[in-house]
Design an enzyme around this catalytic site. Structure first.
Site, PDB file in Angstrom:
ATOM      1  N   ARG A 238      58.821  44.006 157.806  1.00  0.00           N
ATOM      2  CA  ARG A 238      59.868  45.027 157.788  1.00  0.00           C
ATOM      3  C   ARG A 238      59.817  45.780 156.465  1.00  0.00           C
ATOM      4  NH1 ARG A 238      60.480  44.920 162.393  1.00  0.00           N
ATOM      5  NH2 ARG A 238      62.325  44.575 163.641  1.00  0.00           N
ATOM      6  N   GLU A 267      61.271  54.252 156.842  1.00  0.00           N
ATOM      7  CA  GLU A 267      60.348  54.810 157.830  1.00  0.00           C
ATOM      8  C   GLU A 267      61.125  55.597 158.889  1.00  0.00           C
ATOM      9  OE1 GLU A 267      58.715  50.888 158.884  1.00  0.00           O
ATOM     10  OE2 GLU A 267      59.572  51.144 160.882  1.00  0.00           O
ATOM     11  N   HIS A 285      54.123  51.227 162.106  1.00  0.00           N
ATOM     12  CA  HIS A 285      54.951  50.161 162.705  1.00  0.00           C
ATOM     13  C   HIS A 285      54.501  49.835 164.140  1.00  0.00           C
ATOM     14  CE1 HIS A 285      59.122  48.097 162.425  1.00  0.00           C
ATOM     15  NE2 HIS A 285      58.308  47.395 163.200  1.00  0.00           N
TER      16      HIS A 285
HETATM   17  C1  DGY Z   1      59.848  43.474 166.041  1.00  0.00           C
HETATM   18  O1  DGY Z   1      59.832  42.920 167.136  1.00  0.00           O
HETATM   19  O2  DGY Z   1      60.663  43.183 165.167  1.00  0.00           O
HETATM   20  C2  DGY Z   1      58.815  44.532 165.825  1.00  0.00           C
HETATM   21  O3  DGY Z   1      58.859  45.024 164.538  1.00  0.00           O
HETATM   22  C3  DGY Z   1      58.977  45.634 166.853  1.00  0.00           C
HETATM   23  O4  DGY Z   1      57.801  46.297 166.946  1.00  0.00           O
END
Ligand code: DGY
Length: 325
Positions: A238, A267, A285
């Site tokens: 993240r 982002e 992402h």
């Molecule tokens: C998640 O599942 O947290 C991913 O980042 C989504 O793509």
């Protein structure tokens, strides 16, 4: 009467077909993120929502959606949802763990290999028509095999990343709030160390912690300085876990060798410094973005939602207190 639900972003036909068996479905198939105001309006009369990490579900929104009983996120990470606010209002919240572990681990590996072997740099070079022939010292990268891999966050995805390391005969270090069970450590040939030790010894550092106030800027200027100047940082978890401004500075001045990044603070806006750097591989992402995995994630969220709205126990309930109350 069927419960009324809203799907905030484009999903697959089979997800909508499944939901339609149990619910009256409205959806935003234009696939543009809704503003907070638009989302509140669309959810005002709904019993449930299938949402994504681009939707902020907070106390203010819940206040305006008194009928809402369940928020089913299509993601394993749920930092877009205020779980405490959901619990306080008796709203169930669910995520999609498990179905994306392998795909997300693969992407972390792709970033690691791509950065080590400079794949985006060399591809641009070829596309620009600059390749005039083979040379011994051309585009030298670094080895992944037999190197030391440090994984920060040894949950499910961290463990899948570690499992792949055995094929590359890597030494695996990890740090986690608590060491994993001895049997898992043995199976993964992974050694629990402190964060500082991991940063100092690893050739590749992969971040696999969820984003929360505790993990905000877990890697900043001080941590980057503790890494080897030859090390590569991979963030596919993240944005916000890394201080992007500090990382840009560290990549510019050679504090570390490179970075492979799938997630960013703020982002889709990127720190402009990233675009000027060559020693990075950037992705938008896409950690879980394979066709099979994204289909499975959407269906998992839909099943969680239907279970919650039909009196069952959603498999991936994040706040079971709501059901116990
Ligand atoms: C998640 O599942 O947290 C991913 O980042 C989504 O793509």
């Amino acid at each position: 009467m069927k419960p009324k639900v809203f799907v905030t972003r484009e999903v697959f036909d089979e997800t909508l077909d499944y939901l339609a068996q149990y619910c009256e479905v409205e959806s935003n198939q234009q696939d543009m993120p809704l503003t907070a105001e638009a989302l509140a309006q669309r959810l005002a009369e709904k019993d449930g929502v299938v949402c994504c990490l681009t939707d902020r579900i907070d106390a203010g929104l819940l206040e305006r959606c008194p009928r809402l009983g369940i928020v089913a996120n299509i993601a394993v990470g749920y930092n877009n949802i205020d779980i405490a606010a959901c619990t306080a209002r008796g709203v169930m919240a669910t995520n999609t763990p498990g179905v994306l572990d392998d795909s997300t681990a693969d992407l972390a590996w792709a970033l690691m290999l791509g950065t080590a072997r400079r794949l985006t740099e060399v591809e641009s070079y070829i596309r620009a028509g600059e390749w005039t022939g083979w040379r011994l010292k051309q585009w030298l990268g670094v080895d992944v095999h037999h190197a030391t891999l440090g994984i920060i966050g040894m949950g499910r995805i961290g463990q899948v990343i570690a499992r792949r390391a055995s094929g590359f005969e890597m030494k695996v270090l990890y740090c986690n709030r608590r060491p994993v069970a001895n049997e898992i450590e043995r199976r993964l040939s992974a050694t629990h160390v402190s964060k500082d030790e991991l940063l100092a010894q690893s050739d590749f550092v992969i971040l696999q912690v969820p984003y929360s106030p505790e993990t905000h800027h877990l890697i900043g200027a001080a941590e980057l300085k503790k890494m080897k100047p030859t090390a590569i940082l991979i963030n596919s978890t993240r944005g916000g876990v890394v201080d992007d401004a500090a990382l840009v500075a560290a990549l510019r001045d050679g504090t570390i060798r490179g970075a492979g990044l799938d997630v960013f603070e703020n982002e889709p806006r990127l720190h402009p410094g990233f675009l000027e750097l060559k020693n990075i591989v950037l992705a938008p992402h896409i950690g879980s973005s394979t066709e099979a995995t994204r289909r499975a994630m959407a269906m998992t969220a839909a099943k969680n939602l239907v279970a919650g709205l039909t009196g069952g126990m959603p498999s991936n309930l994040l706040n079971p207190e709501v059901k116990e109350a």
